[in-house]
Design an enzyme around this catalytic site. Structure first.
Site, PDB file in Angstrom:
ATOM      1  N   HIS A  32      93.968  19.853 -47.588  1.00 15.28           N
ATOM      2  CA  HIS A  32      93.896  19.869 -46.117  1.00 15.28           C
ATOM      3  C   HIS A  32      95.247  19.444 -45.525  1.00 15.28           C
ATOM      4  CE1 HIS A  32      89.500  18.884 -46.998  1.00 15.28           C
ATOM      5  NE2 HIS A  32      89.432  20.016 -46.322  1.00 15.28           N
ATOM      6  N   GLN A  56      75.831  26.070 -42.928  1.00 11.68           N
ATOM      7  CA  GLN A  56      76.443  26.813 -44.031  1.00 11.68           C
ATOM      8  C   GLN A  56      76.038  26.265 -45.404  1.00 11.68           C
ATOM      9  OE1 GLN A  56      80.572  25.747 -42.644  1.00 11.68           O
ATOM     10  NE2 GLN A  56      81.034  25.870 -44.823  1.00 11.68           N
TER      11      GLN A  56
END
Ligand code: PAF
Length: 238
Positions: A32, A56
Protein backbone atom coordinates in the site's frame (compact mmCIF):
# COMPACT_ATOMS: atom_id res chain seq x y z
CA UNK A 1 -3.14 14.61 7.72
CA UNK A 2 -6.90 15.15 7.92
CA UNK A 3 -9.16 12.18 8.65
CA UNK A 4 -12.75 12.22 7.44
CA UNK A 5 -15.06 9.70 9.11
CA UNK A 6 -18.09 11.61 7.86
CA UNK A 7 -18.70 11.39 4.11
CA UNK A 8 -20.80 14.59 4.07
CA UNK A 9 -17.89 16.53 5.54
CA UNK A 10 -15.58 15.13 2.83
CA UNK A 11 -18.12 15.94 0.09
CA UNK A 12 -18.35 19.57 1.27
CA UNK A 13 -14.58 19.86 1.44
CA UNK A 14 -13.31 22.04 -1.43
CA UNK A 15 -9.94 21.45 -3.04
CA UNK A 16 -8.26 22.75 -6.15
CA UNK A 17 -5.06 20.68 -6.36
CA UNK A 18 -4.63 17.47 -8.33
CA UNK A 19 -5.63 14.45 -6.27
CA UNK A 20 -4.33 10.88 -6.26
CA UNK A 21 -6.49 8.23 -4.60
CA UNK A 22 -5.43 4.94 -3.00
CA UNK A 23 -8.40 2.78 -1.94
CA UNK A 24 -7.58 0.20 0.76
CA UNK A 25 -9.22 -2.09 3.28
CA UNK A 26 -6.58 -1.14 5.88
CA UNK A 27 -3.99 -3.43 7.51
CA UNK A 28 -1.55 -1.34 5.55
CA UNK A 29 1.75 -2.84 4.41
CA UNK A 30 4.62 -1.80 2.15
CA UNK A 31 2.56 -2.67 -0.93
CA UNK A 32 0.00 0.00 0.00
CA UNK A 33 2.80 2.41 0.93
CA UNK A 34 4.31 1.99 -2.56
CA UNK A 35 0.94 2.96 -4.12
CA UNK A 36 0.83 5.99 -1.83
CA UNK A 37 4.39 7.02 -2.77
CA UNK A 38 3.49 6.78 -6.47
CA UNK A 39 0.39 8.91 -5.87
CA UNK A 40 2.45 11.50 -4.01
CA UNK A 41 4.93 11.67 -6.89
CA UNK A 42 2.21 12.23 -9.48
CA UNK A 43 -0.31 14.44 -7.65
CA UNK A 44 -0.32 17.50 -5.40
CA UNK A 45 -2.55 15.80 -2.81
CA UNK A 46 -3.19 12.21 -1.86
CA UNK A 47 -6.31 10.62 -0.41
CA UNK A 48 -6.31 7.12 1.13
CA UNK A 49 -9.55 5.34 1.98
CA UNK A 50 -9.78 2.67 4.65
CA UNK A 51 -12.97 0.68 4.40
CA UNK A 52 -13.35 -3.08 4.92
CA UNK A 53 -16.06 -3.61 2.35
CA UNK A 54 -18.50 -6.29 3.60
CA UNK A 55 -20.11 -6.88 0.20
CA UNK A 56 -16.95 -8.23 -1.43
CA UNK A 57 -16.47 -11.04 1.12
CA UNK A 58 -18.17 -14.18 -0.14
CA UNK A 59 -16.99 -16.05 2.98
CA UNK A 60 -18.36 -14.57 6.25
CA UNK A 61 -15.44 -16.09 8.21
CA UNK A 62 -12.93 -14.28 6.00
CA UNK A 63 -14.79 -11.02 6.74
CA UNK A 64 -14.82 -11.68 10.51
CA UNK A 65 -11.11 -12.55 10.51
CA UNK A 66 -10.02 -9.68 8.27
CA UNK A 67 -7.46 -7.63 10.24
CA UNK A 68 -8.88 -4.38 11.66
CA UNK A 69 -6.00 -2.08 12.50
CA UNK A 70 -7.33 1.48 12.05
CA UNK A 71 -5.14 3.09 14.72
CA UNK A 72 -1.92 1.53 13.42
CA UNK A 73 -2.98 2.39 9.86
CA UNK A 74 -3.56 6.05 10.72
CA UNK A 75 -0.13 6.15 12.39
CA UNK A 76 1.40 5.00 9.08
CA UNK A 77 -0.46 7.73 7.18
CA UNK A 78 0.72 10.78 9.14
CA UNK A 79 2.57 12.02 6.05
CA UNK A 80 -0.38 11.98 3.65
CA UNK A 81 -3.04 14.66 3.14
CA UNK A 82 -6.45 13.06 3.59
CA UNK A 83 -7.90 9.81 4.90
CA UNK A 84 -11.47 8.72 4.32
CA UNK A 85 -12.55 6.17 6.95
CA UNK A 86 -16.34 5.82 6.70
CA UNK A 87 -18.47 3.09 8.25
CA UNK A 88 -20.64 0.64 6.31
CA UNK A 89 -23.83 2.61 7.07
CA UNK A 90 -22.39 5.63 5.26
CA UNK A 91 -21.21 3.68 2.22
CA UNK A 92 -24.42 1.63 1.99
CA UNK A 93 -27.06 4.03 3.40
CA UNK A 94 -29.90 2.15 1.69
CA UNK A 95 -28.39 -1.33 1.94
CA UNK A 96 -26.85 -3.22 -0.96
CA UNK A 97 -29.51 -2.98 -3.67
CA UNK A 98 -27.79 -1.10 -6.47
CA UNK A 99 -24.85 -3.18 -7.69
CA UNK A 100 -22.24 -2.98 -10.40
CA UNK A 101 -22.08 -6.31 -12.15
CA UNK A 102 -19.78 -7.43 -14.95
CA UNK A 103 -20.69 -10.67 -16.69
CA UNK A 104 -17.66 -11.69 -18.69
CA UNK A 105 -14.29 -11.72 -16.99
CA UNK A 106 -15.73 -11.66 -13.46
CA UNK A 107 -17.00 -15.23 -13.86
CA UNK A 108 -13.57 -16.81 -14.27
CA UNK A 109 -10.58 -17.34 -11.94
CA UNK A 110 -11.31 -15.44 -8.69
CA UNK A 111 -14.93 -14.95 -9.73
CA UNK A 112 -15.48 -18.70 -10.23
CA UNK A 113 -14.22 -19.37 -6.68
CA UNK A 114 -15.67 -16.33 -4.91
CA UNK A 115 -19.29 -15.82 -6.05
CA UNK A 116 -20.39 -12.21 -5.68
CA UNK A 117 -16.91 -10.96 -4.80
CA UNK A 118 -16.40 -8.86 -7.91
CA UNK A 119 -19.90 -7.32 -7.77
CA UNK A 120 -19.14 -6.14 -4.24
CA UNK A 121 -15.67 -4.94 -5.19
CA UNK A 122 -16.83 -3.05 -8.32
CA UNK A 123 -19.77 -1.53 -6.45
CA UNK A 124 -17.62 -0.15 -3.66
CA UNK A 125 -14.89 1.02 -6.04
CA UNK A 126 -17.46 2.95 -8.10
CA UNK A 127 -18.82 4.54 -4.91
CA UNK A 128 -15.31 5.41 -3.71
CA UNK A 129 -14.21 6.80 -7.09
CA UNK A 130 -17.34 8.98 -7.19
CA UNK A 131 -16.66 10.19 -3.67
CA UNK A 132 -12.94 10.82 -4.23
CA UNK A 133 -13.33 12.66 -7.58
CA UNK A 134 -9.59 12.05 -7.98
CA UNK A 135 -7.43 12.63 -11.05
CA UNK A 136 -5.74 9.25 -10.65
CA UNK A 137 -6.44 6.11 -8.62
CA UNK A 138 -3.77 3.51 -7.83
CA UNK A 139 -4.26 -0.27 -7.83
CA UNK A 140 -1.72 -3.07 -7.32
CA UNK A 141 -1.07 -5.72 -9.96
CA UNK A 142 -1.23 -8.46 -7.32
CA UNK A 143 -5.01 -8.32 -7.75
CA UNK A 144 -4.63 -8.56 -11.51
CA UNK A 145 -8.22 -9.52 -12.31
CA UNK A 146 -9.52 -6.77 -10.01
CA UNK A 147 -7.31 -4.28 -11.82
CA UNK A 148 -8.68 -5.32 -15.25
CA UNK A 149 -12.26 -5.08 -13.99
CA UNK A 150 -11.75 -1.65 -12.41
CA UNK A 151 -10.11 -0.44 -15.63
CA UNK A 152 -12.97 -1.81 -17.71
CA UNK A 153 -15.58 -0.21 -15.45
CA UNK A 154 -13.82 3.17 -15.49
CA UNK A 155 -13.71 3.10 -19.32
CA UNK A 156 -17.23 1.77 -19.79
CA UNK A 157 -18.84 4.25 -17.39
CA UNK A 158 -16.75 7.19 -18.67
CA UNK A 159 -15.22 7.86 -15.25
CA UNK A 160 -12.87 10.84 -15.16
CA UNK A 161 -10.29 9.14 -12.94
CA UNK A 162 -7.25 7.55 -14.59
CA UNK A 163 -6.64 4.02 -13.25
CA UNK A 164 -2.91 3.52 -12.61
CA UNK A 165 -1.47 -0.01 -12.27
CA UNK A 166 1.47 -0.49 -9.88
CA UNK A 167 3.79 -3.51 -9.65
CA UNK A 168 3.35 -6.12 -6.92
CA UNK A 169 5.56 -5.54 -3.88
CA UNK A 170 7.13 -8.71 -2.43
CA UNK A 171 8.71 -9.85 0.81
CA UNK A 172 12.39 -10.89 0.71
CA UNK A 173 11.40 -14.52 -0.03
CA UNK A 174 9.13 -13.49 -2.93
CA UNK A 175 5.73 -13.73 -1.18
CA UNK A 176 3.44 -10.98 -2.50
CA UNK A 177 2.55 -8.53 0.27
CA UNK A 178 -1.05 -8.85 1.41
CA UNK A 179 -3.05 -7.80 4.47
CA UNK A 180 -3.99 -11.46 4.96
CA UNK A 181 -0.33 -12.55 5.37
CA UNK A 182 -0.37 -11.62 9.08
CA UNK A 183 -2.82 -14.50 9.63
CA UNK A 184 -0.38 -17.09 8.22
CA UNK A 185 0.96 -19.61 10.71
CA UNK A 186 3.30 -21.34 8.22
CA UNK A 187 4.82 -18.11 7.00
CA UNK A 188 8.03 -19.78 5.74
CA UNK A 189 6.10 -22.27 3.65
CA UNK A 190 4.04 -19.47 2.11
CA UNK A 191 7.23 -18.22 0.41
CA UNK A 192 7.13 -21.33 -1.78
CA UNK A 193 3.93 -20.15 -3.50
CA UNK A 194 5.46 -17.64 -5.96
CA UNK A 195 8.45 -19.94 -6.54
CA UNK A 196 6.33 -22.98 -7.41
CA UNK A 197 3.81 -20.93 -9.39
CA UNK A 198 6.55 -20.43 -12.00
CA UNK A 199 6.89 -24.17 -12.48
CA UNK A 200 5.06 -25.96 -15.38
CA UNK A 201 3.95 -28.57 -12.81
CA UNK A 202 2.86 -25.94 -10.27
CA UNK A 203 -0.39 -27.54 -9.10
CA UNK A 204 1.16 -30.92 -8.21
CA UNK A 205 4.18 -29.32 -6.52
CA UNK A 206 2.04 -26.93 -4.47
CA UNK A 207 -0.29 -29.73 -3.37
CA UNK A 208 2.71 -31.86 -2.42
CA UNK A 209 4.01 -28.96 -0.33
CA UNK A 210 0.70 -28.77 1.59
CA UNK A 211 -1.16 -25.97 -0.24
CA UNK A 212 -4.79 -26.39 -1.31
CA UNK A 213 -4.95 -25.11 -4.87
CA UNK A 214 -8.06 -23.21 -6.06
CA UNK A 215 -6.68 -22.58 -9.55
CA UNK A 216 -3.56 -22.06 -11.60
CA UNK A 217 -4.32 -20.66 -15.03
CA UNK A 218 -2.76 -18.64 -17.80
CA UNK A 219 -4.73 -15.49 -18.62
CA UNK A 220 -3.80 -12.32 -20.49
CA UNK A 221 -0.14 -13.34 -20.77
CA UNK A 222 0.23 -14.13 -17.07
CA UNK A 223 0.10 -17.19 -14.85
CA UNK A 224 -2.43 -16.54 -12.10
CA UNK A 225 -2.83 -18.70 -9.02
CA UNK A 226 -4.87 -18.91 -5.84
CA UNK A 227 -4.07 -21.25 -2.96
CA UNK A 228 -5.01 -21.79 0.66
CA UNK A 229 -2.58 -22.28 3.50
CA UNK A 230 -3.61 -22.25 7.20
CA UNK A 231 -7.12 -21.29 5.99
CA UNK A 232 -5.63 -18.13 4.53
CA UNK A 233 -6.25 -17.53 0.84
CA UNK A 234 -3.24 -16.28 -1.14
CA UNK A 235 -3.32 -15.03 -4.73
CA UNK A 236 -0.49 -14.10 -7.05
CA UNK A 237 0.37 -13.74 -10.71
CA UNK A 238 3.62 -13.78 -12.67
O1 PAF B 1 -7.89 -4.32 -3.19
C1 PAF B 1 -8.54 -3.97 -2.18
O2 PAF B 1 -7.99 -3.75 -1.09
C2 PAF B 1 -10.05 -3.82 -2.29
O3 PAF B 1 -10.58 -4.75 -3.18
C3 PAF B 1 -10.48 -2.39 -2.67
C4 PAF B 1 -9.99 -2.00 -4.05
C5 PAF B 1 -9.96 -1.40 -1.64
C6 PAF B 1 -12.02 -2.30 -2.67
O4 PAF B 1 -12.56 -2.61 -1.44
Amino acid sequence: MKVFHDLQEWRRFKRTETLGFVPTMGALHDGHLSLIRRSQQENQRTLVSIFINPTQFNDPKDFQNYPQTLEQDLAKLQHIDYVLAPNAGQIYPHGYHYKVSEDKISNILEGAHRPGHFDGMLTVVLKLLNLARADRAYFGEKDFQQLQLVRGMAEDFFLDTEIVACPTVREADGLAMSSRNIRLQSREKAGLFPKLLKHPNARALLEEAGFEVDYIENWQGRTLGAVRLDNVRLIDNL
